[in-house]
Design an enzyme around this catalytic site. Sequence first.
Site, mmCIF file in Angstrom:
data_model
loop_
_atom_site.group_PDB
_atom_site.id
_atom_site.type_symbol
_atom_site.label_atom_id
_atom_site.label_comp_id
_atom_site.label_asym_id
_atom_site.label_seq_id
_atom_site.Cartn_x
_atom_site.Cartn_y
_atom_site.Cartn_z
ATOM 1 N N LYS A 78 -34.502 38.593 7.337
ATOM 2 C CA LYS A 78 -33.824 38.568 8.648
ATOM 3 C C LYS A 78 -34.862 38.720 9.737
ATOM 4 O O LYS A 78 -35.700 39.625 9.691
ATOM 5 C CB LYS A 78 -32.776 39.684 8.777
ATOM 6 C CG LYS A 78 -31.950 39.545 10.056
ATOM 7 C CD LYS A 78 -31.051 38.334 9.996
ATOM 8 C CE LYS A 78 -30.563 37.865 11.360
ATOM 9 N NZ LYS A 78 -31.555 37.036 12.072
ATOM 10 N N SER A 112 -29.547 33.045 12.597
ATOM 11 C CA SER A 112 -29.312 34.057 13.631
ATOM 12 C C SER A 112 -28.330 33.566 14.691
ATOM 13 O O SER A 112 -28.514 33.799 15.892
ATOM 14 C CB SER A 112 -30.638 34.482 14.281
ATOM 15 O OG SER A 112 -30.617 35.846 14.618
ATOM 16 N N LYS A 164 -27.947 41.959 12.658
ATOM 17 C CA LYS A 164 -27.000 41.144 11.889
ATOM 18 C C LYS A 164 -26.990 41.482 10.400
ATOM 19 O O LYS A 164 -26.025 41.151 9.701
ATOM 20 C CB LYS A 164 -27.317 39.656 12.088
ATOM 21 C CG LYS A 164 -27.050 39.141 13.504
ATOM 22 C CD LYS A 164 -27.278 37.644 13.572
ATOM 23 C CE LYS A 164 -27.018 37.076 14.960
ATOM 24 N NZ LYS A 164 -28.097 37.392 15.924
ATOM 25 N N SER A 179 -31.911 40.889 16.591
ATOM 26 C CA SER A 179 -30.999 40.277 15.616
ATOM 27 C C SER A 179 -31.123 40.834 14.204
ATOM 28 O O SER A 179 -30.346 40.449 13.320
ATOM 29 C CB SER A 179 -31.204 38.761 15.580
ATOM 30 O OG SER A 179 -30.576 38.161 16.687
#
Length: 300
Positions: free
Chosen positions: A214, A107, A53, A50
Amino acid sequence: MLWLGLAARAWAAPDPAGLELASVNAAVAYMDDGDLIYSKHPDRSVPIASVTKLMTAVVVMDAGQPLNEWIEVYKRHRAAPNNGYSRIRIGSTLKRGDMLRIALMSSENLAAYTLARHYPGGFDAFVRAMNDKARELGMSHSHFVEPTGLSPKNHSSAGDLVKLVRAAFKHPELRRYTTTEYYTAHFRQPRYSLAFGNTNILVHRKSWQVELSKTGYLTEAGRCLLMVTRIDGREVISVLLDSFGTRTPIGDAGRVKRWLTTGHGGSIAKAARNYENRRNAYYAEKNAGSTDTQTAKLDP
């Protein structure tokens, strides 16, 4: 003159030999300096889960679409590469900025997918834009096939991701969205609300001064964490990829902070070291197999 000498030593990075990380691939850099001050396999292209992203977010911001526009959640036009469960209801709508916020801080996979579906030209154009942006940023070890990170075919390297973090950090909205602790999203058609929390526990700790964050996880990618923190008044980028165990990236972040403030990061657990050895052996075998395949194709 003495003061200037002390200031220079305070701003200089410690000896990299003083830092040992459990993450298999890593890079550390100051935001205001192009050089890496610490790295482990910075050019190794690996699945990034993820963390993908963050590239999705940069592409959305580059497109300049209104963040206050209500966009509809579509049913997937193709199956998710991995478990794509979401609490969001198909057909409901949410503002683009809120969709981006929950994709980053919590997420949320369907949110990231929805952003791509509403990009000019649609989903495929969005993926092309992700790869175009990677080339523009000089991310030569990166390739993207979808916007959520559910596919292990999304690849990047620790060194490339430092470049992506710098690009994302230029957007105040992304700094704010990625460091939101908790958020309640209010959907329409039908009206309902969903609460979300940040997947990085360090965001909830004021002593860390996290300015961008993140996380990511896939079996193929291990635990991943990108983060910008303010340490001794200076913004530090940490890229930690393929970590063993849910708390390993957090432990590595602590080791980076301790190394920058004391010169010594501390030791890592035996289990994490064993994991790193297995993963390095895996990557070596995979690269050898790739080289053998390329050689076979060239042989007459």
